[in-house]
Design a protein around this motif. Structure first.
Motif, PDB file in Angstrom:
ATOM      1  N   LYS A 134     -13.523  93.456   2.254  1.00  0.00           N
ATOM      2  CA  LYS A 134     -13.088  92.989   0.944  1.00  0.00           C
ATOM      3  C   LYS A 134     -12.801  94.184   0.038  1.00  0.00           C
ATOM      4  O   LYS A 134     -12.019  94.099  -0.896  1.00  0.00           O
ATOM      5  CB  LYS A 134     -14.188  92.104   0.343  1.00  0.00           C
ATOM      6  CG  LYS A 134     -13.920  91.573  -1.052  1.00  0.00           C
ATOM      7  CD  LYS A 134     -15.104  90.726  -1.493  1.00  0.00           C
ATOM      8  CE  LYS A 134     -14.931  90.192  -2.911  1.00  0.00           C
ATOM      9  NZ  LYS A 134     -16.099  89.388  -3.343  1.00  0.00           N
ATOM     10  N   TYR A 135     -13.468  95.309   0.351  1.00  0.00           N
ATOM     11  CA  TYR A 135     -13.285  96.538  -0.409  1.00  0.00           C
ATOM     12  C   TYR A 135     -12.858  97.669   0.524  1.00  0.00           C
ATOM     13  O   TYR A 135     -13.228  97.701   1.699  1.00  0.00           O
ATOM     14  CB  TYR A 135     -14.584  96.947  -1.114  1.00  0.00           C
ATOM     15  CG  TYR A 135     -15.031  96.000  -2.189  1.00  0.00           C
ATOM     16  CD1 TYR A 135     -14.633  96.179  -3.507  1.00  0.00           C
ATOM     17  CD2 TYR A 135     -15.870  94.931  -1.895  1.00  0.00           C
ATOM     18  CE1 TYR A 135     -15.048  95.319  -4.505  1.00  0.00           C
ATOM     19  CE2 TYR A 135     -16.281  94.057  -2.890  1.00  0.00           C
ATOM     20  CZ  TYR A 135     -15.875  94.250  -4.192  1.00  0.00           C
ATOM     21  OH  TYR A 135     -16.287  93.394  -5.180  1.00  0.00           O
ATOM     22  N   ARG A 136     -12.103  98.593  -0.031  1.00  0.00           N
ATOM     23  CA  ARG A 136     -11.719  99.799   0.696  1.00  0.00           C
ATOM     24  C   ARG A 136     -12.448 100.965   0.051  1.00  0.00           C
ATOM     25  O   ARG A 136     -12.264 101.245  -1.130  1.00  0.00           O
ATOM     26  CB  ARG A 136     -10.201 100.004   0.629  1.00  0.00           C
ATOM     27  CG  ARG A 136      -9.723 101.248   1.394  1.00  0.00           C
ATOM     28  CD  ARG A 136      -8.224 101.469   1.203  1.00  0.00           C
ATOM     29  NE  ARG A 136      -7.441 100.378   1.795  1.00  0.00           N
ATOM     30  CZ  ARG A 136      -6.735  99.505   1.099  1.00  0.00           C
ATOM     31  NH1 ARG A 136      -6.703  99.591  -0.240  1.00  0.00           N
ATOM     32  NH2 ARG A 136      -6.045  98.547   1.696  1.00  0.00           N
ATOM     33  N   SER A 137     -13.292 101.634   0.830  1.00  0.00           N
ATOM     34  CA  SER A 137     -14.078 102.736   0.265  1.00  0.00           C
ATOM     35  C   SER A 137     -13.232 103.991   0.126  1.00  0.00           C
ATOM     36  O   SER A 137     -12.293 104.223   0.899  1.00  0.00           O
ATOM     37  CB  SER A 137     -15.299 103.031   1.141  1.00  0.00           C
ATOM     38  OG  SER A 137     -14.902 103.442   2.431  1.00  0.00           O
ATOM     39  N   GLY A 138     -13.584 104.790  -0.890  1.00  0.00           N
ATOM     40  CA  GLY A 138     -12.832 106.008  -1.162  1.00  0.00           C
ATOM     41  C   GLY A 138     -13.731 107.213  -1.280  1.00  0.00           C
ATOM     42  O   GLY A 138     -14.687 107.366  -0.514  1.00  0.00           O
ATOM     43  N   ALA A 139     -13.476 108.038  -2.267  1.00  0.00           N
ATOM     44  CA  ALA A 139     -14.184 109.306  -2.417  1.00  0.00           C
ATOM     45  C   ALA A 139     -15.655 109.083  -2.748  1.00  0.00           C
ATOM     46  O   ALA A 139     -16.030 108.103  -3.402  1.00  0.00           O
ATOM     47  CB  ALA A 139     -13.533 110.140  -3.518  1.00  0.00           C
ATOM     48  N   ILE A 140     -16.488 110.001  -2.299  1.00  0.00           N
ATOM     49  CA  ILE A 140     -17.914 109.971  -2.622  1.00  0.00           C
ATOM     50  C   ILE A 140     -18.107 110.498  -4.035  1.00  0.00           C
ATOM     51  O   ILE A 140     -17.634 111.586  -4.382  1.00  0.00           O
ATOM     52  CB  ILE A 140     -18.720 110.810  -1.625  1.00  0.00           C
ATOM     53  CG1 ILE A 140     -18.649 110.180  -0.225  1.00  0.00           C
ATOM     54  CG2 ILE A 140     -20.174 110.935  -2.077  1.00  0.00           C
ATOM     55  CD1 ILE A 140     -19.368 110.999   0.839  1.00  0.00           C
ATOM     56  N   LEU A 141     -18.790 109.718  -4.855  1.00  0.00           N
ATOM     57  CA  LEU A 141     -19.042 110.100  -6.248  1.00  0.00           C
ATOM     58  C   LEU A 141     -20.402 110.745  -6.432  1.00  0.00           C
ATOM     59  O   LEU A 141     -20.629 111.478  -7.398  1.00  0.00           O
ATOM     60  CB  LEU A 141     -18.921 108.869  -7.152  1.00  0.00           C
ATOM     61  CG  LEU A 141     -17.577 108.124  -7.096  1.00  0.00           C
ATOM     62  CD1 LEU A 141     -17.648 106.862  -7.948  1.00  0.00           C
ATOM     63  CD2 LEU A 141     -16.454 109.034  -7.561  1.00  0.00           C
ATOM     64  N   GLY A 142     -21.329 110.433  -5.545  1.00  0.00           N
ATOM     65  CA  GLY A 142     -22.680 110.972  -5.657  1.00  0.00           C
ATOM     66  C   GLY A 142     -23.520 110.553  -4.474  1.00  0.00           C
ATOM     67  O   GLY A 142     -23.209 109.567  -3.785  1.00  0.00           O
ATOM     68  N   THR A 143     -24.578 111.286  -4.219  1.00  0.00           N
ATOM     69  CA  THR A 143     -25.482 110.957  -3.123  1.00  0.00           C
ATOM     70  C   THR A 143     -26.920 111.057  -3.594  1.00  0.00           C
ATOM     71  O   THR A 143     -27.241 111.781  -4.540  1.00  0.00           O
ATOM     72  CB  THR A 143     -25.289 111.910  -1.922  1.00  0.00           C
ATOM     73  OG1 THR A 143     -25.514 113.251  -2.344  1.00  0.00           O
ATOM     74  CG2 THR A 143     -23.879 111.786  -1.358  1.00  0.00           C
ATOM     75  N   GLY A 144     -27.795 110.311  -2.926  1.00  0.00           N
ATOM     76  CA  GLY A 144     -29.214 110.321  -3.237  1.00  0.00           C
ATOM     77  C   GLY A 144     -30.021 110.208  -1.961  1.00  0.00           C
ATOM     78  O   GLY A 144     -29.462 110.244  -0.852  1.00  0.00           O
ATOM     79  N   THR A 145     -31.335 110.049  -2.121  1.00  0.00           N
ATOM     80  CA  THR A 145     -32.205 109.968  -0.954  1.00  0.00           C
ATOM     81  C   THR A 145     -31.911 108.739  -0.115  1.00  0.00           C
ATOM     82  O   THR A 145     -31.889 108.801   1.114  1.00  0.00           O
ATOM     83  CB  THR A 145     -33.676 109.944  -1.405  1.00  0.00           C
ATOM     84  OG1 THR A 145     -33.936 111.063  -2.243  1.00  0.00           O
ATOM     85  CG2 THR A 145     -34.601 109.982  -0.198  1.00  0.00           C
ATOM     86  N   TYR A 146     -31.678 107.605  -0.779  1.00  0.00           N
ATOM     87  CA  TYR A 146     -31.506 106.344  -0.068  1.00  0.00           C
ATOM     88  C   TYR A 146     -30.110 105.747  -0.220  1.00  0.00           C
ATOM     89  O   TYR A 146     -29.839 104.690   0.351  1.00  0.00           O
ATOM     90  CB  TYR A 146     -32.510 105.306  -0.578  1.00  0.00           C
ATOM     91  CG  TYR A 146     -33.939 105.780  -0.565  1.00  0.00           C
ATOM     92  CD1 TYR A 146     -34.582 106.058   0.640  1.00  0.00           C
ATOM     93  CD2 TYR A 146     -34.648 105.965  -1.749  1.00  0.00           C
ATOM     94  CE1 TYR A 146     -35.888 106.490   0.656  1.00  0.00           C
ATOM     95  CE2 TYR A 146     -35.962 106.394  -1.741  1.00  0.00           C
ATOM     96  CZ  TYR A 146     -36.575 106.658  -0.538  1.00  0.00           C
ATOM     97  OH  TYR A 146     -37.879 107.094  -0.517  1.00  0.00           O
TER      98      TYR A 146
END
Length: 338
Positions: free
Chosen positions: A24-36
């Motif tokens: 339903k969605y198309r993923s794009g650029a990574i905006l941020g990352t975290g532990t989980y």
């Protein structure tokens, strides 16, 4: 968003997530990352709209109840511009997706260095307006800090990240769990005296002081709780902060001091903060008065009052924040939304 399904993914019963076909969605650029979790741009294929998608790894995240709590909090809060808006949510066998509006400016922390007092007023006013909405709905954020506030493309600010939030019922007595980010925790939380919505106002005072002075005056409070145990100690830290920013107005200093009252009963509420002279001023009037003074050479400090727009990021990131990680002594599955 009212779909309810039966599933066996381990999510607690307070909130059942719908299953949605991921395409339903198309993923794009990574905006941020975290532990989980990782945050990505998510384009809704049918409409073409782009959102931010927080993708939480259910296998890595040991406290699934907190995911449910974050979602319930966002759905409980009424739509308000100072709060990050949730558009969709669903799960797959391995992940939980929370789809929110996209704030292209990123974290407020990136914009805090070199801000003038007018810009600080504009930001703090928006945060106070957000707290009015949250507290009116009976929700305490408990981890308000620049990293948890996002900047939209138009320069407006939204409070985000409700993973530590809880609903609060005065009839049930004060909350006691220690959680949040060192340096932003109120004395009553750090010293385990019991707390309520006042912890968010203390954090707002820290953010305001940080923006005005360029540093967090309580960056050592995690290892030295005595620094916030008395009003005298707090006032001494504030005096140190103001020495590096002598241009900060007396009204701004009084505002920060009123939020950083060690006694939570003496602290401003969100409504009283909005009514304080520092936030109740007419920004355009101040802007033009300062611009006129600068043009006539009346003051050399006009640049400290009038400066670049909020949408213009500084060339370098903000001053280092001590212990930006969050902390919580709550056990997994303990104390769901209350």
């Amino acid at each position: 968003m009212a779909d309810i399904i039966t599933h066996s993914t381990g999510m607690p019963p307070q909130l059942h997530l719908r299953t949605t076909v991921p395409c339903k969605y198309r993923s794009g650029a990574i905006l941020g990352t975290g532990t989980y979790a990782v945050v990505k741009e998510m384009q809704h294929i049918a409409s073409g709209h782009t959102y931010a998608g927080k993708i939480i790894n259910k296998r890595a995240h040991t406290n699934l109840r907190s995911i449910s709590n974050e979602l319930r909090t966002q759905l409980l809060l009424p739509p308000a511009r100072p709060l990050l808006r949730c558009h969709d949510y669903f799960e797959t066998p391995h992940s939980v997706y929370i789809i929110t509006e996209l704030c292209s400016g990123g974290e407020l922390l990136r914009y805090m260095r070199g801000r003038n007092e007018i810009e600080c007023i504009g930001v703090v006013r928006q945060l106070a307006e957000g707290l009015v909405v949250m507290h009116g709905a009976g929700v305490v954020h408990r981890d308000l800090k620049p990293e948890n506030c996002l900047v939209r493309g138009d320069g407006s600010v939204a409070i985000a990240d409700f993973g530590m939030a809880r609903t609060f019922d005065p009839d049930l007595g004060p909350m006691t769990s220690v959680c949040g980010t060192p340096g932003y925790m109120a004395p009553e939380m750090v010293l385990r005296r019991g707390y309520a919505v006042g912890v968010d106002l203390w954090a707002l005072g820290v953010v305001a002081c940080f923006m005005l002075s360029g540093s967090n005056p309580f960056h050592h409070s995690r290892v030295r709780p005595e620094l916030i145990a008395s009003q005298q100690a707090v006032d001494a830290l504030l005096e140190d902060a103001w020495r590096s920013s002598p241009w900060v107005s007396a009204t701004a200093r009084r505002f920060v001091r009123a939020l950083l009252a060690v006694d939570p009963e003496a602290r401003l509420t969100a409504e009283r903060a909005l009514a304080h002279p520092w936030l109740a001023v007419d920004l355009l009037e101040i802007y033009f008065a300062a611009a006129a003074a600068a043009a006539e050479g009346v003051t050399k400090d006009a640049a400290k009052i009038v400066g670049p727009a909020m949408v213009t990021p500084p060339e370098s990131p903000c001053a280092t924040v001590y212990a930006s990680r969050i902390y919580s002594d709550e056990k997994p599955g303990e104390k769901p939304l209350r």
